[in-house]
Design a protein around this motif. Structure first.
Motif, short mmCIF file in Angstrom:
data_model
loop_
_atom_site.label_atom_id
_atom_site.label_comp_id
_atom_site.label_asym_id
_atom_site.label_seq_id
_atom_site.Cartn_x
_atom_site.Cartn_y
_atom_site.Cartn_z
N HIS A 240 -7.93 -0.99 -3.45
CA HIS A 240 -9.16 -0.41 -2.91
C HIS A 240 -10.25 -1.42 -2.61
N ARG A 241 -9.97 -2.71 -2.78
CA ARG A 241 -11.01 -3.71 -2.52
C ARG A 241 -10.36 -5.02 -2.05
N ILE A 242 -11.18 -5.92 -1.52
CA ILE A 242 -10.67 -7.19 -1.01
C ILE A 242 -10.13 -8.03 -2.16
N GLY A 243 -8.90 -8.52 -1.99
CA GLY A 243 -8.32 -9.45 -2.95
C GLY A 243 -8.62 -10.88 -2.53
N ILE A 244 -8.05 -11.30 -1.40
CA ILE A 244 -8.33 -12.63 -0.85
C ILE A 244 -8.49 -12.51 0.66
N GLU A 245 -9.22 -13.47 1.23
CA GLU A 245 -9.38 -13.55 2.68
C GLU A 245 -8.58 -14.75 3.18
N LEU A 246 -7.71 -14.50 4.14
CA LEU A 246 -6.90 -15.58 4.70
C LEU A 246 -7.71 -16.37 5.71
N SER A 247 -7.42 -17.65 5.81
CA SER A 247 -8.03 -18.48 6.85
C SER A 247 -7.40 -18.13 8.20
N PRO A 248 -8.01 -18.56 9.30
CA PRO A 248 -7.39 -18.29 10.61
C PRO A 248 -5.95 -18.80 10.71
N ASN A 249 -5.67 -20.00 10.18
CA ASN A 249 -4.31 -20.53 10.26
C ASN A 249 -3.35 -19.71 9.39
N GLU A 250 -3.80 -19.26 8.22
CA GLU A 250 -2.95 -18.41 7.37
C GLU A 250 -2.70 -17.06 8.03
N THR A 251 -3.71 -16.56 8.74
CA THR A 251 -3.53 -15.29 9.48
C THR A 251 -2.47 -15.46 10.56
N HIS B 260 -1.89 -14.92 -6.20
CA HIS B 260 -2.90 -13.85 -6.23
C HIS B 260 -2.27 -12.46 -6.43
N GLU B 261 -0.99 -12.43 -6.70
CA GLU B 261 -0.28 -11.17 -7.00
C GLU B 261 -0.48 -10.12 -5.92
N THR B 262 -0.35 -10.55 -4.69
CA THR B 262 -0.47 -9.63 -3.56
C THR B 262 0.78 -9.73 -2.69
N ASP B 263 1.14 -8.63 -2.06
CA ASP B 263 2.40 -8.58 -1.31
C ASP B 263 2.19 -7.82 0.00
N PRO B 264 1.52 -8.43 0.98
CA PRO B 264 1.26 -7.73 2.24
C PRO B 264 2.48 -7.65 3.15
N ILE B 265 3.50 -8.49 2.94
CA ILE B 265 4.68 -8.49 3.80
C ILE B 265 5.67 -7.42 3.37
N VAL C 111 14.90 4.04 -11.73
CA VAL C 111 14.04 4.17 -12.91
C VAL C 111 13.34 2.86 -13.24
N SER C 112 14.05 1.74 -13.10
CA SER C 112 13.50 0.45 -13.56
C SER C 112 13.28 -0.56 -12.45
N GLU C 113 13.59 -0.23 -11.19
CA GLU C 113 13.53 -1.24 -10.12
C GLU C 113 12.12 -1.79 -9.92
N TRP C 114 11.09 -0.95 -10.06
CA TRP C 114 9.72 -1.43 -9.87
C TRP C 114 9.32 -2.38 -11.00
N GLU C 115 9.66 -2.02 -12.22
CA GLU C 115 9.36 -2.90 -13.35
C GLU C 115 10.14 -4.21 -13.23
N ASP C 116 11.37 -4.13 -12.75
CA ASP C 116 12.17 -5.35 -12.55
C ASP C 116 11.50 -6.27 -11.53
N TRP C 117 11.02 -5.69 -10.44
CA TRP C 117 10.39 -6.50 -9.39
C TRP C 117 9.11 -7.16 -9.91
N GLN C 118 8.33 -6.47 -10.71
CA GLN C 118 7.10 -7.04 -11.24
C GLN C 118 7.39 -8.25 -12.13
N LYS C 119 8.56 -8.28 -12.75
CA LYS C 119 8.96 -9.44 -13.56
C LYS C 119 9.52 -10.56 -12.68
N ILE C 120 10.16 -10.17 -11.55
CA ILE C 120 10.81 -11.17 -10.68
C ILE C 120 9.80 -11.89 -9.79
N TYR C 121 8.84 -11.17 -9.22
CA TYR C 121 7.94 -11.76 -8.22
C TYR C 121 7.21 -13.02 -8.73
#
Length: 367
Positions: A211-222, A318-323, A337-347
């Protein structure tokens, strides 16, 4: 005779039926083209809502564009719209609203209330364009480029990329933002529009933490984000070889990735990027023979590999996943049941490997 009597009665009842469904003739409606919401420091009225209204003209090609901006300061968006109606002589119509601007202060605080209101309104289209406005939504609303002939049309063409095709612009719609808010493994994004005098600048992307801004990408990162998510991105790539600068114009591009997270092995995300380009600009005075182009290809591949790896590590930090890496991972698993919890440990443990393949098929025309 009975048929004529039925027609007569129907003609008498038709206006009553229209009145019962609150129908308004088009000449009794005024169209809201864009809407902006800013956060204020006032405890009593902490929202400033600005509505940009299009005033119809005979011929838009004549360049006599006219608009009006109604501003209300209240606690809720719905109350602001009701109060705005007391300032106009026609019914406010949101059916043609194409742009929804959220002020920078609001975006740093919490925009859930705003998105929730926009989704609930049945007369606001879900294909409305969303963006963050700097310094405020009202400032962006007031910008009128000289090339604009219809109110807010420059902003609509820019954000939708139906006019300009910039690699620094990311299009985001209300329906997609709502989906990203509720979807696990895919975080929301919003383009940033900056008011600069009589012009806009749209060259950055904000990655939202729900619900709020996490990080702002630079033009090159965009631009890198667009390269990784858009097929056949129309852009340029810069590089340096032996102190000579060069520019490549992309003819085609595509990017794909695979996630290897087998038990007992370190998780790896492998990206494959394929690019076909032409040499557009070059500082070197030597002839662009095939061996020279091959050297430029190698230098470009190494440069892109490094830039993309640094970009992906920043997203991870920054623990963000826009892709949508998490959504991709879960879509290929059966353990719901556990795939989301597994991903949070893997990322956080992911290692990124980027392999870029550049092919320069033309050196342009030299005279």
């Amino acid at each position: 005779m009975r048929y004529k009597l039925l027609l007569f009665i129907s003609a008498l009842l038709f206006p009553l039926l229209l009145g019962g469904c609150n129908f308004k003739d088009i000449d009794k409606r005024i169209f809201v083209i864009s809407m902006g919401i800013d956060k204020l420091d006032d405890q009593k009225n902490n929202l400033r809502v600005s509505l940009k209204l299009a005033i119809p003209q005979g011929n838009p090609k004549e360049g006599t564009e006219q608009f009006d901006i109604i501003v209300e300061e209240t606690k809720t968006v719905a109350d602001a719209v009701r109060k705005a109606k007391s300032k106009v002589d026609k019914e406010l119509d949101f059916g043609h609203m194409k742009v929804f601007l959220i002020g920078e202060n609001m975006a740093h605080d919490d925009i859930y209330q705003i998105i929730n209101w926009g989704v609930r309104r049945r007369d606001i289209q879900l294909i409305t364009l969303l963006a963050i406005a700097k310094p405020t939504a009202l400032d962006v609303q007031k910008v009128k480029p000289e090339s604009e002939r219809i109110p807010s049309n420059a902003l609509i063409l820019g954000l939708s990329k139906s006019g300009t095709e910039s690699p620094y612009i990311v299009t985001e719609y209300l329906f997609d933002y709502q989906r990203r808010l509720e979807e696990r493994g895919l975080d929301p994004i919003l383009p940033i529009v900056k008011a600069e005098g009589d012009h806009f600048r749209i060259d950055q992307l904000a990655l939202m933490k729900k619900h709020r801004i996490g990080i702002e990408l630079s033009p090159n990162e965009t631009k890198l984000y667009n390269l990784l998510t858009t097929k056949n991105l129309k852009t340029n790539l810069s590089g340096k070889m032996e102190e000579n600068l060069y520019e490549l114009n992309l003819e085609s591009s595509r990017a794909s990735y695979k996630i290897n997270a087998r038990p007992g092995e370190e998780p790896v995300l492998a990206y494959e990027i394929h690019i076909k380009a032409t040499l557009e600009e070059n500082e070197s005075h030597e002839n662009m023979t095939r061996p020279v182009l091959d050297t430029i290809e190698d230098a470009t591949e190494k440069e892109i590999n490094g830039q993309v790896e640094r970009f992906l590590k920043r997203l991870q930090k920054h623990e963000t996943d826009p892709i949508g890496f998490g959504l991709h991972y879960m879509s290929r698993r059966w353990d719901n049941v556990s795939e989301w919890e597994d991903w949070q440990k893997i990322y956080p443990r992911l290692t990124f490997k980027v392999s870029t393949h550049v092919r320069i098929h033309s050196a342009g025309t030299a005279h």
